[in-house]
Enzyme design. Structure first.
Site, mmCIF file in Angstrom:
data_model
loop_
_atom_site.group_PDB
_atom_site.id
_atom_site.type_symbol
_atom_site.label_atom_id
_atom_site.label_comp_id
_atom_site.label_asym_id
_atom_site.label_seq_id
_atom_site.Cartn_x
_atom_site.Cartn_y
_atom_site.Cartn_z
ATOM 1 N N GLN A 158 0.795 -1.241 0.000
ATOM 2 C CA GLN A 158 0.000 0.000 0.000
ATOM 3 C C GLN A 158 0.823 1.285 0.000
ATOM 4 O O GLN A 158 0.466 2.241 -0.687
ATOM 5 C CB GLN A 158 -0.937 -0.024 1.215
ATOM 6 C CG GLN A 158 -1.862 1.162 1.325
ATOM 7 C CD GLN A 158 -2.765 1.038 2.536
ATOM 8 O OE1 GLN A 158 -3.776 0.328 2.505
ATOM 9 N NE2 GLN A 158 -2.398 1.670 3.619
ATOM 10 N N GLU A 201 -3.491 9.426 -0.730
ATOM 11 C CA GLU A 201 -2.704 10.131 0.277
ATOM 12 C C GLU A 201 -1.674 11.060 -0.355
ATOM 13 O O GLU A 201 -0.699 11.463 0.286
ATOM 14 C CB GLU A 201 -2.031 9.132 1.230
ATOM 15 C CG GLU A 201 -3.075 8.309 1.985
ATOM 16 C CD GLU A 201 -2.531 7.606 3.218
ATOM 17 O OE1 GLU A 201 -1.307 7.676 3.462
ATOM 18 O OE2 GLU A 201 -3.331 6.980 3.922
ATOM 19 N N ASP A 238 4.310 0.200 4.151
ATOM 20 C CA ASP A 238 3.088 -0.306 4.782
ATOM 21 C C ASP A 238 2.535 -1.344 3.824
ATOM 22 O O ASP A 238 1.988 -1.007 2.766
ATOM 23 C CB ASP A 238 2.078 0.830 5.026
ATOM 24 C CG ASP A 238 0.781 0.309 5.672
ATOM 25 O OD1 ASP A 238 0.712 -0.907 5.964
ATOM 26 O OD2 ASP A 238 -0.150 1.116 5.868
ATOM 27 N N GLU A 283 5.136 -1.994 8.142
ATOM 28 C CA GLU A 283 3.814 -1.978 8.781
ATOM 29 C C GLU A 283 2.936 -3.078 8.200
ATOM 30 O O GLU A 283 2.970 -3.331 6.996
ATOM 31 C CB GLU A 283 3.190 -0.594 8.533
ATOM 32 C CG GLU A 283 1.782 -0.396 9.077
ATOM 33 C CD GLU A 283 1.288 1.033 8.812
ATOM 34 O OE1 GLU A 283 2.129 1.944 8.641
ATOM 35 O OE2 GLU A 283 0.060 1.241 8.766
ATOM 36 N N ASP A 309 -0.773 -2.058 12.489
ATOM 37 C CA ASP A 309 -1.899 -1.145 12.248
ATOM 38 C C ASP A 309 -3.199 -1.946 12.358
ATOM 39 O O ASP A 309 -3.836 -1.961 13.418
ATOM 40 C CB ASP A 309 -1.724 -0.483 10.868
ATOM 41 C CG ASP A 309 -2.924 0.325 10.408
ATOM 42 O OD1 ASP A 309 -3.831 0.584 11.217
ATOM 43 O OD2 ASP A 309 -2.972 0.720 9.212
ATOM 44 N N LYS A 334 -4.299 5.387 15.472
ATOM 45 C CA LYS A 334 -5.296 6.166 14.729
ATOM 46 C C LYS A 334 -6.481 6.344 15.659
ATOM 47 O O LYS A 334 -7.225 5.384 15.904
ATOM 48 C CB LYS A 334 -5.752 5.382 13.492
ATOM 49 C CG LYS A 334 -4.696 5.183 12.399
ATOM 50 C CD LYS A 334 -5.198 4.145 11.395
ATOM 51 C CE LYS A 334 -4.389 4.115 10.112
ATOM 52 N NZ LYS A 334 -4.723 2.921 9.284
ATOM 53 N N ARG A 363 -5.734 9.026 8.350
ATOM 54 C CA ARG A 363 -6.415 8.017 7.552
ATOM 55 C C ARG A 363 -6.284 8.377 6.079
ATOM 56 O O ARG A 363 -5.908 9.482 5.729
ATOM 57 C CB ARG A 363 -7.907 7.924 7.910
ATOM 58 C CG ARG A 363 -8.229 7.570 9.352
ATOM 59 C CD ARG A 363 -7.560 6.318 9.845
ATOM 60 N NE ARG A 363 -7.807 5.107 9.089
ATOM 61 C CZ ARG A 363 -8.415 4.027 9.543
ATOM 62 N NH1 ARG A 363 -8.890 3.992 10.769
ATOM 63 N NH2 ARG A 363 -8.546 2.941 8.795
ATOM 64 N N SER A 364 -6.634 7.438 5.203
ATOM 65 C CA SER A 364 -6.558 7.751 3.773
ATOM 66 C C SER A 364 -7.647 8.745 3.370
ATOM 67 O O SER A 364 -7.486 9.507 2.427
ATOM 68 C CB SER A 364 -6.645 6.474 2.945
ATOM 69 O OG SER A 364 -7.776 5.726 3.318
ATOM 70 N N LYS A 385 2.632 9.819 10.624
ATOM 71 C CA LYS A 385 2.417 9.375 9.245
ATOM 72 C C LYS A 385 1.114 9.991 8.763
ATOM 73 O O LYS A 385 0.055 9.668 9.301
ATOM 74 C CB LYS A 385 2.321 7.835 9.262
ATOM 75 C CG LYS A 385 2.088 7.180 7.933
ATOM 76 C CD LYS A 385 1.854 5.677 8.130
ATOM 77 C CE LYS A 385 1.590 4.997 6.802
ATOM 78 N NZ LYS A 385 0.643 3.876 6.922
#
Ligand code: PGA
Ligand code: ZN
Length: 425
Positions: A158, A201, A238, A283, A309, A334, A363-364, A385
């Site tokens: 990702q 992102e 990630d 991640e 995550d 998060k 978050r995205s 991040k």
């Protein structure tokens, strides 16, 4: 003390509805917050409430907003906003479920965060200064190439990120990241790939022939940027492996390469990557419930930050299980995965007590609201991040960190690469 709460539907960066709230205190001061939303969400996250039906294609949050404007408003009425624990307990109790699915984690986090903002405003302090710790600017982990659910599956892994380990301040770190993004875009363009469009992102989302190719382009991009690979700029990934894990076969499916790998083979793949390029953080190397193999991955990659995550979903109980099993040495935090600021902070405190590094994460689906930046500094998470260096919902967080750094002036303390270890403080 909290006098009223007002909520409304706003938009996130993907154009989906999300919840925004304003908390007003008896003295008339107020604070507001807009909450983000993920795409590659973990199964064990707190649940955001969406309306279904035809409005906004089912993605509306009118129900969550209505809950905030009635039940949640009544639940926090009269509570001292400086007592975050009391506010958050009242919110959770009003919901009554462990995953906040009755009233919605999106509704609850919006009030939890707006209340913290209101308390800060009443005290005449910036949010980061209300937590009782010396402020610490975080080491950024910056998205350069995107794949997976954030780039329509361009590649399977990702995020390919840069960690500017050689920078000596936050502003220098961001400048390094900017150079790496430009350098990587340049080498991709020279190789004939499209770099005009950006992923969720703000990263580049070229349709590369393999995951390994993305890693190699990023490594070349770092050199192209005039930075020394490893000592000045290192790489993080990630994997978000939950997204391509097949429950039926128990295998991981790398669609871009047409390969099916077992947990052991996937770990070996990343061991091979790490032997060739300096990868400082990995991640979600495995799927969210692959508990048997996470400790094997951790043992196979000593010296690498192994970050959970979807594995931990900012949940104190899942993190405790992970620490017990020696599954990882870092936790992604998060706040919307767990629903309140108090519980997110509980995870950070637990991590700190157990030599687990913490990375605060956006978050995205984000918004222009930069509260995450203040939390990173005030909670001293050491790492942050938030995506790439483009798109305003990303730069809002970088800009807020740059503002805080400027405001602190000579007294600004920067976490630096030490944050990758367990003890940044
Ligand atoms: P998400 O992605 O917000 O779509 O879950 C972020 C991440 O996986 O770190
Ligand atoms: Zn992730």
């Amino acid at each position: 003390n909290i006098a009223s709460v007002l909520s409304w539907e706003a938009f996130d960066s993907r154009g989906n509805p999300t919840v925004a709230s304003r908390v007003t205190l008896r003295d008339g001061t107020s604070g507001s917050a807009i909450v983000p939303s993920g795409a590659s969400t973990g199964t064990h996250e707190a649940v955001e409430l969406r309306d279904g039906g035809v409005r906004y294609g089912g993605r509306g949050v009118a129900g969550a907003v209505a809950n905030t404007n009635t039940v949640l408003r009544d639940a926090v009425h009269g509570i001292d906003a400086t007592d975050q624990g009391a506010v958050d307990s009242a919110l959770r109790d009003a919901d009554g479920s462990a995953d906040l699915s009755s009233l919605g984690a999106n509704a609850i986090l919006s009030v939890s965060t707006a209340s913290a903002r209101a308390a800060a405003s009443a005290a005449g302090l910036p949010l980061y200064a209300t937590f009782g710790h010396a402020p610490l600017l975080p080491l950024p982990m910056v998205n350069i190439i995107s794949g997976g659910a954030h780039a329509d599956g361009a590649v399977d892994v990702q995020d390919f990120l840069v960690v500017p380990v050689g920078a000596e301040s936050f502003h220098e770190a961001i400048e390094f990241a900017w150079r790496v993004r430009r350098g990587t875009a340049r080498v991709l363009e020279e190789a004939g790939y499209d770099v005009a469009l950006v992923a969720d992102e703000g990263g580049l989302g070229p349709r590369l022939p393999s995951n390994r190719a993305a890693l190699e382009f990023l490594a070349r991009g770092i050199t192209e940027a005039g930075l020394e690979l490893g000592t000045q700029a290192a790489i993080a990934i990630d994997v978000a492996a939950t997204e391509f894990y097949d429950d039926d076969s128990g295998l991981y499916h790398l669609a871009s390469e047409n390969r099916h790998l077992s947990s052991t083979e996937l770990i070996a793949e990343f061991e091979a990557w790490s032997a060739d390029v300096p990868i400082v953080s990995i991640e979600d190397i495995l799927s969210e419930d692959d508990w048997d193999n996470w400790p094997k991955a951790h043992a196979a990659l000593p010296g690498t930050q192994l970050l959970g995550d979807d594995l931990f979903v900012t949940n104190p109980r899942r993190l405790a299980r992970g620490v017990e099993a020696d599954a990882a040495n870092a936790v992604l935090v998060k706040p919307n995965q767990i629903g309140t600021l108090s519980q997110a902070l509980e995870v950070i405190d637990y991590a700190r007590d157990h030599n687990v590094a913490t990375v605060l994460s956006a978050r995205s689906g984000e918004t222009e609201d930069p509260w995450l930046a203040d939390l990173a500094v005030g909670w001293r998470t050491g790492q942050i991040k938030v995506g790439s260096t483009t798109r305003s919902e990303r730069t809002a967080k970088w800009n807020r960190l740059l503002e805080i750094e400027a405001e602190l002036g000579a007294s600004a303390q920067y976490a630096g690469p030490r944050a990758l270890g367990p003890d940044p403080v």
